[in-house]
Enzyme design. Structure first.
Site, mmCIF file in Angstrom:
data_model
loop_
_atom_site.group_PDB
_atom_site.id
_atom_site.type_symbol
_atom_site.label_atom_id
_atom_site.label_comp_id
_atom_site.label_asym_id
_atom_site.label_seq_id
_atom_site.Cartn_x
_atom_site.Cartn_y
_atom_site.Cartn_z
ATOM 1 N N GLY A 188 0.820 -1.222 0.000
ATOM 2 C CA GLY A 188 0.000 0.000 0.000
ATOM 3 C C GLY A 188 0.851 1.268 0.000
ATOM 4 O O GLY A 188 0.698 2.143 -0.866
ATOM 5 N N ASP A 247 11.096 -13.287 -1.080
ATOM 6 C CA ASP A 247 10.315 -13.565 0.126
ATOM 7 C C ASP A 247 11.271 -13.288 1.281
ATOM 8 O O ASP A 247 12.323 -13.936 1.400
ATOM 9 C CB ASP A 247 9.878 -15.037 0.082
ATOM 10 C CG ASP A 247 9.113 -15.447 1.335
ATOM 11 O OD1 ASP A 247 9.155 -14.709 2.345
ATOM 12 O OD2 ASP A 247 8.492 -16.518 1.302
ATOM 13 N N LEU A 248 10.906 -12.321 2.138
ATOM 14 C CA LEU A 248 11.827 -11.899 3.205
ATOM 15 C C LEU A 248 12.210 -13.044 4.136
ATOM 16 O O LEU A 248 13.279 -13.012 4.752
ATOM 17 C CB LEU A 248 11.186 -10.764 4.017
ATOM 18 C CG LEU A 248 11.028 -9.434 3.284
ATOM 19 C CD1 LEU A 248 10.113 -8.496 4.075
ATOM 20 C CD2 LEU A 248 12.398 -8.773 3.076
ATOM 21 N N GLY A 292 9.120 -3.699 3.412
ATOM 22 C CA GLY A 292 8.502 -5.015 3.230
ATOM 23 C C GLY A 292 8.068 -5.631 4.555
ATOM 24 O O GLY A 292 8.582 -5.288 5.617
ATOM 25 N N GLY A 293 7.118 -6.557 4.468
ATOM 26 C CA GLY A 293 6.673 -7.290 5.654
ATOM 27 C C GLY A 293 5.184 -7.137 5.870
ATOM 28 O O GLY A 293 4.478 -6.565 5.042
ATOM 29 N N SER A 310 1.919 -5.612 7.529
ATOM 30 C CA SER A 310 1.743 -4.199 7.901
ATOM 31 C C SER A 310 0.588 -3.937 8.870
ATOM 32 O O SER A 310 0.254 -2.780 9.133
ATOM 33 C CB SER A 310 1.544 -3.350 6.649
ATOM 34 O OG SER A 310 0.364 -3.748 6.010
ATOM 35 N N ASN A 340 4.195 3.441 14.531
ATOM 36 C CA ASN A 340 3.680 4.000 15.794
ATOM 37 C C ASN A 340 3.247 2.876 16.744
ATOM 38 O O ASN A 340 3.194 3.096 17.957
ATOM 39 C CB ASN A 340 2.529 4.960 15.490
ATOM 40 C CG ASN A 340 1.242 4.286 15.029
ATOM 41 O OD1 ASN A 340 0.387 3.972 15.845
ATOM 42 N ND2 ASN A 340 1.093 4.046 13.737
ATOM 43 N N TYR A 386 2.395 -7.208 15.990
ATOM 44 C CA TYR A 386 2.955 -6.361 14.932
ATOM 45 C C TYR A 386 3.856 -5.261 15.531
ATOM 46 O O TYR A 386 4.987 -5.043 15.064
ATOM 47 C CB TYR A 386 1.788 -5.750 14.140
ATOM 48 C CG TYR A 386 2.144 -4.633 13.212
ATOM 49 C CD1 TYR A 386 2.895 -4.861 12.067
ATOM 50 C CD2 TYR A 386 1.721 -3.330 13.472
ATOM 51 C CE1 TYR A 386 3.215 -3.816 11.209
ATOM 52 C CE2 TYR A 386 2.024 -2.286 12.621
ATOM 53 C CZ TYR A 386 2.778 -2.528 11.487
ATOM 54 O OH TYR A 386 3.101 -1.501 10.640
HETATM 55 C C1 15L Z 1 0.397 0.944 10.840
HETATM 56 O O1 15L Z 1 1.515 0.714 11.248
HETATM 57 C C2 15L Z 1 -0.208 0.125 9.790
HETATM 58 O O2 15L Z 1 0.745 -0.339 8.854
HETATM 59 C C3 15L Z 1 -1.327 0.819 9.061
HETATM 60 O O3 15L Z 1 -2.065 -0.162 8.372
HETATM 61 C C4 15L Z 1 -2.236 1.620 9.995
HETATM 62 O O4 15L Z 1 -2.979 0.742 10.753
HETATM 63 C C5 15L Z 1 -1.404 2.552 10.851
HETATM 64 O O5 15L Z 1 -0.365 1.875 11.488
HETATM 65 C C6 15L Z 1 -2.230 3.306 11.912
HETATM 66 O O6 15L Z 1 -1.871 3.261 13.085
HETATM 67 O O7 15L Z 1 -3.204 3.952 11.552
#
Ligand code: 15L
Length: 277
Positions: free
Chosen positions: A19, A56-57, A77-78, A80, A117, A141
């Site tokens: 994305g 492929d990581l 990559g990875g 998300s 974040n 994540y």
């Molecule tokens: C992220 O790290 C994600 O990759 C993204 O999909 C969103 O969820 C974003 O944080 C967010 O906190 O809005």
């Protein structure tokens, strides 16, 4: 800031078909016309000058082939979002280690790593945090992003690699809701941060927040500004849109208290007063 000869540099961009990758590719191509794109699947519409290497990581030999001969890597990559442990483990833990180790073996000098974040998502919204706080992940994540920052620090300290970790908020043309007013990142501003990571002469190891000029920000991003970051996006210009979108979303008793939002409320079994001081 001294700008390197970007035509001569071999820069590998992982996650190029994802994305964020899709959003920033055309912007990055202006500064780095010969990007080497990598992902599991080939991105659509390769531009003249762009090349693609499938990787492929989780497979070290594929990652090594992708970064061979590179000067720098932009690692987006990875996985998300939050996901099952095995998916996060393979893509973001094993994959991130594979990337840094392959980069070291290939003599890569700079890595820009897309952290998130969510590495600090359990800080309450009422706190303003810098980049020196203890990590407080809000998800598997988020843990994987904290791991990536730690691997980056190791390769910077032990091997002299120049590493920039961007704790990205939410990238897009405008903030999606009230939480995103605080953490929104305009794609052009992300490209500015990546350029700092790829070019600034003073970078050894840095953690910077990936946020535009947001009036309601929870993050102190003064180090990014010291390095020349001048964000152009201002989330206050999109307040009405964000508030209208927020009105369509129901309240979240846990997520609304913490910076990570719904990532905090997913699978939450604690009491809010015991979480994230
Ligand atoms: C992220 O790290 C994600 O990759 C993204 O999909 C969103 O969820 C974003 O944080 C967010 O906190 O809005």
């Amino acid at each position: 800031m001294a700008v390197a000869d970007n035509n001569a540099r071999r820069i590998v961009f992982t996650g190029a078909a994802g994305g964020i990758g899709t959003m920033i590719r055309p912007l990055l191509a202006k500064a780095y016309p010969g990007l080497i794109l990598s992902d599991k699947v080939e991105p659509q519409n390769l531009r003249p000058g762009e090349t693609f290497v499938a990787a492929d990581l989780a497979k070290p030999e594929e990652v090594a082939a992708a970064v061979e001969g590179a000067d720098a890597v932009i690692h987006l990559g990875g996985y998300s979002v939050e996901g099952p442990w095995d998916a996060i483990l393979q893509s973001n833990i094993v994959g991130c280690y594979n990337l840094f180790e392959a980069a070291r073996q290939a003599g890569v000098k700079r890595v820009v790593f897309a952290s998130s974040n969510h590495a600090v998502g359990f800080y309450p919204r009422k706190r303003r945090i810098g980049t020196d706080v203890t990590v407080r992940p809000d998800s598997r994540y988020g843990v994987s992003k904290a791991f990536g920052e730690a691997v980056g620090a190791l390769y910077a300290d032990k091997h002299g690699m120049s590493v920039t970790c961007l704790r990205i908020g939410n990238v897009g043309p405008r903030p999606l809701d009230v939480r995103r007013l605080a953490i929104w990142l305009l794609p052009e501003d992300l490209v500015q941060l990546i350029q700092i990571g790829l070019e600034h002469p003073d970078i050894r190891f840095e953690i910077l927040y990936g946020a535009s000029d947001n009036a309601t920000a929870w993050w102190d991003n003064s180090r990014a500004r010291q390095l020349g970051y001048r964000p152009t996006g201002k989330s206050k210009d999109h307040r009405a849109h964000a508030e209208a979108e927020q009105a369509k979303i129901g309240p979240d008793a846990v997520g609304d208290l913490f910076q990570g939002g719904s990532f905090c409320s997913l699978e939450f079994t604690n009491k809010v007063e015991r979480a994230g001081p």
